[in-house]
Scaffold this motif. Structure first.
Motif, PDB file in Angstrom:
ATOM      1  N   MET A  77       3.909   8.484  12.494  1.00 26.68           N
ATOM      2  CA  MET A  77       2.176   8.010  11.867  1.00 26.68           C
ATOM      3  C   MET A  77       1.773   7.322  10.156  1.00 26.68           C
ATOM      4  O   MET A  77       2.936   7.598   9.201  1.00 26.68           O
ATOM      5  N   ASP A  78       1.393   6.726  10.277  1.00 27.80           N
ATOM      6  CA  ASP A  78       1.595   6.087   8.972  1.00 27.80           C
ATOM      7  C   ASP A  78       0.620   6.893   8.447  1.00 27.80           C
ATOM      8  O   ASP A  78       0.197   7.450   8.542  1.00 27.80           O
ATOM      9  N   ILE A  79       0.464   6.455   6.811  1.00 26.59           N
ATOM     10  CA  ILE A  79       0.244   6.377   5.917  1.00 26.59           C
ATOM     11  C   ILE A  79      -0.831   5.598   5.349  1.00 26.59           C
ATOM     12  O   ILE A  79      -0.192   4.285   4.884  1.00 26.59           O
ATOM     13  N   THR A  80      -1.889   5.380   4.493  1.00 28.91           N
ATOM     14  CA  THR A  80      -3.080   4.585   3.913  1.00 28.91           C
ATOM     15  C   THR A  80      -2.054   4.613   2.444  1.00 28.91           C
ATOM     16  O   THR A  80      -1.420   5.304   1.802  1.00 28.91           O
ATOM     17  N   VAL A  81      -2.789   3.073   1.644  1.00 26.71           N
ATOM     18  CA  VAL A  81      -2.511   3.072   0.307  1.00 26.71           C
ATOM     19  C   VAL A  81      -3.672   4.339   0.041  1.00 26.71           C
ATOM     20  O   VAL A  81      -2.668   4.611  -1.290  1.00 26.71           O
ATOM     21  N   GLU A  82      -4.472   4.205   0.217  1.00 21.94           N
ATOM     22  CA  GLU A  82      -5.274   4.789  -0.305  1.00 21.94           C
ATOM     23  C   GLU A  82      -4.399   6.834  -0.600  1.00 21.94           C
ATOM     24  O   GLU A  82      -4.593   7.315  -1.456  1.00 21.94           O
ATOM     25  N   GLU A  83      -4.416   7.021   0.626  1.00 20.97           N
ATOM     26  CA  GLU A  83      -3.605   8.696   0.260  1.00 20.97           C
ATOM     27  C   GLU A  83      -2.499   8.712  -0.283  1.00 20.97           C
ATOM     28  O   GLU A  83      -2.030   9.212  -1.935  1.00 20.97           O
ATOM     29  N   GLN A 133      -3.589   8.789  -3.657  1.00 22.07           N
ATOM     30  CA  GLN A 133      -3.766  10.031  -4.160  1.00 22.07           C
ATOM     31  C   GLN A 133      -2.824  10.597  -4.919  1.00 22.07           C
ATOM     32  O   GLN A 133      -2.669  11.668  -5.782  1.00 22.07           O
ATOM     33  N   ARG A 134      -1.366  11.156  -3.538  1.00 26.52           N
ATOM     34  CA  ARG A 134      -0.456  11.789  -4.164  1.00 26.52           C
ATOM     35  C   ARG A 134       0.209  11.743  -4.601  1.00 26.52           C
ATOM     36  O   ARG A 134       0.528  12.811  -5.272  1.00 26.52           O
ATOM     37  N   ILE A 135       0.156  10.327  -5.016  1.00 28.11           N
ATOM     38  CA  ILE A 135       0.869   9.949  -6.236  1.00 28.11           C
ATOM     39  C   ILE A 135       0.439  10.262  -7.883  1.00 28.11           C
ATOM     40  O   ILE A 135       1.260  11.172  -8.392  1.00 28.11           O
ATOM     41  N   GLU A 136      -0.578  10.276  -7.640  1.00 28.51           N
ATOM     42  CA  GLU A 136      -1.469  10.456  -8.879  1.00 28.51           C
ATOM     43  C   GLU A 136      -1.742  11.524  -9.280  1.00 28.51           C
ATOM     44  O   GLU A 136      -1.872  12.213 -10.109  1.00 28.51           O
ATOM     45  N   LEU A 187       8.458   8.299   3.142  1.00 24.53           N
ATOM     46  CA  LEU A 187       7.298   7.248   3.712  1.00 24.53           C
ATOM     47  C   LEU A 187       8.501   5.896   2.587  1.00 24.53           C
ATOM     48  O   LEU A 187       8.613   5.894   2.083  1.00 24.53           O
ATOM     49  N   VAL A 188       7.664   4.616   3.694  1.00 24.08           N
ATOM     50  CA  VAL A 188       9.160   3.630   3.224  1.00 24.08           C
ATOM     51  C   VAL A 188       7.571   2.789   3.552  1.00 24.08           C
ATOM     52  O   VAL A 188       6.751   2.943   3.937  1.00 24.08           O
ATOM     53  N   HIS A 189       7.965   1.427   2.264  1.00 22.83           N
ATOM     54  CA  HIS A 189       6.723   0.447   1.674  1.00 22.83           C
ATOM     55  C   HIS A 189       7.954  -0.765   1.589  1.00 22.83           C
ATOM     56  O   HIS A 189       9.389  -0.899   1.090  1.00 22.83           O
ATOM     57  N   CYS A 190       7.090  -1.824   1.502  1.00 25.37           N
ATOM     58  CA  CYS A 190       7.711  -3.029   1.711  1.00 25.37           C
ATOM     59  C   CYS A 190       6.112  -3.963   1.101  1.00 25.37           C
ATOM     60  O   CYS A 190       5.592  -3.603   0.569  1.00 25.37           O
ATOM     61  N   ARG A 191       6.705  -5.080   0.894  1.00 27.63           N
ATOM     62  CA  ARG A 191       5.003  -6.430   0.049  1.00 27.63           C
ATOM     63  C   ARG A 191       4.065  -5.319   1.034  1.00 27.63           C
ATOM     64  O   ARG A 191       3.025  -5.916   0.553  1.00 27.63           O
ATOM     65  N   SER A 192       4.025  -5.941   2.786  1.00 32.73           N
ATOM     66  CA  SER A 192       3.093  -6.040   3.036  1.00 32.73           C
ATOM     67  C   SER A 192       2.773  -5.249   4.583  1.00 32.73           C
ATOM     68  O   SER A 192       2.307  -4.759   5.414  1.00 32.73           O
ATOM     69  N   GLY A 193       4.347  -4.194   4.393  1.00 36.39           N
ATOM     70  CA  GLY A 193       4.104  -2.821   5.598  1.00 36.39           C
ATOM     71  C   GLY A 193       5.026  -3.714   6.623  1.00 36.39           C
ATOM     72  O   GLY A 193       4.991  -3.096   8.187  1.00 36.39           O
ATOM     73  N   LYS A 194       5.268  -5.167   6.403  1.00 37.53           N
ATOM     74  CA  LYS A 194       6.425  -5.411   8.145  1.00 37.53           C
ATOM     75  C   LYS A 194       7.244  -5.572   8.178  1.00 37.53           C
ATOM     76  O   LYS A 194       8.480  -4.605   8.803  1.00 37.53           O
ATOM     77  N   ARG A 195       8.525  -5.413   7.269  1.00 36.23           N
ATOM     78  CA  ARG A 195      10.041  -4.679   6.985  1.00 36.23           C
ATOM     79  C   ARG A 195      10.164  -2.813   6.601  1.00 36.23           C
ATOM     80  O   ARG A 195      10.657  -2.333   7.311  1.00 36.23           O
ATOM     81  N   VAL A 243       4.379   2.489   4.872  1.00 37.00           N
ATOM     82  CA  VAL A 243       2.705   2.403   3.602  1.00 37.00           C
ATOM     83  C   VAL A 243       1.938   1.436   4.757  1.00 37.00           C
ATOM     84  O   VAL A 243       2.857   0.427   4.001  1.00 37.00           O
ATOM     85  N   ILE A 244       0.604   1.140   5.764  1.00 37.08           N
ATOM     86  CA  ILE A 244       0.188   0.423   5.681  1.00 37.08           C
ATOM     87  C   ILE A 244      -0.034  -0.503   4.617  1.00 37.08           C
ATOM     88  O   ILE A 244      -1.229  -0.016   3.816  1.00 37.08           O
ATOM     89  N   GLY A 245       0.200  -1.990   5.340  1.00 38.83           N
ATOM     90  CA  GLY A 245      -0.073  -3.020   4.150  1.00 38.83           C
ATOM     91  C   GLY A 245       0.582  -3.218   2.649  1.00 38.83           C
ATOM     92  O   GLY A 245       0.564  -3.993   1.924  1.00 38.83           O
ATOM     93  N   GLY A 246       1.604  -2.296   2.845  1.00 38.60           N
ATOM     94  CA  GLY A 246       2.613  -2.232   1.591  1.00 38.60           C
ATOM     95  C   GLY A 246       2.054  -2.020  -0.258  1.00 38.60           C
ATOM     96  O   GLY A 246       1.079  -1.895  -0.196  1.00 38.60           O
ATOM     97  N   ILE A 247       2.377  -2.968  -0.588  1.00 38.76           N
ATOM     98  CA  ILE A 247       2.620  -3.031  -1.913  1.00 38.76           C
ATOM     99  C   ILE A 247       1.286  -3.901  -2.122  1.00 38.76           C
ATOM    100  O   ILE A 247       0.693  -3.664  -3.698  1.00 38.76           O
ATOM    101  N   LEU A 248       1.374  -5.183  -1.444  1.00 41.14           N
ATOM    102  CA  LEU A 248      -0.243  -5.367  -1.628  1.00 41.14           C
ATOM    103  C   LEU A 248      -1.037  -4.543  -2.208  1.00 41.14           C
ATOM    104  O   LEU A 248      -2.221  -5.027  -2.530  1.00 41.14           O
ATOM    105  N   ALA A 249      -1.480  -4.246  -0.611  1.00 39.10           N
ATOM    106  CA  ALA A 249      -2.411  -3.554  -0.322  1.00 39.10           C
ATOM    107  C   ALA A 249      -2.727  -2.329  -1.701  1.00 39.10           C
ATOM    108  O   ALA A 249      -3.909  -2.065  -1.903  1.00 39.10           O
TER     109      ALA A 249
END
Length: 98
Positions: A1-7, A10-13, A60-68, A87-93
């Motif tokens: 299951m993926d995670i949104t950048v909003e979630e 919120q978890r980081i903050e 949680l894994v993230h990249c620039r846009s979510g592909k890698r 992380v859906i959309g990666g660091i761009l989102a």
């Protein structure tokens, strides 16, 4: 299951301890990062032992846009990691949230 950048934000903050892995390249990480452990996608197969202790934890894994990170997620799952979330959309989102 993926995670949104909003979630994720919120978890980081909230100061929650999260296992965040950044699978971008060194130069991308140096330009902008959100505090994850840098393991470029191409290095991941050779560096799995560094994160082996996380196999049963949420990762949680993230990249620039979510592909890698999606590729990394599938690879890690094939290696026995039980709870890898992309992380859906990666660091761009993520950066668009500000």
């Amino acid at each position: 299951m993926d995670i949104t950048v909003e979630e994720l934000k919120q978890r980081i903050e909230s100061g929650e301890e999260i296992n965040l892995i950044d699978v971008r390249e060194d130069y991308e990480y140096e330009a902008d990062n959100i505090g994850g452990v840098l393991i470029p996608l191409g290095d991941l197969p050779h560096r799995l032992s560094e994160i082996d202790h996380l196999k049963e934890q949420e990762v949680l894994v993230h990249c620039r846009s979510g592909k890698r990170s999606e590729t990394a997620q599938r690879f890690m799952q094939s290696q026995g990691f039980t709870n890898v979330r992309n992380v859906i959309g990666g660091i761009l989102a993520y950066n668009e949230l500000d």
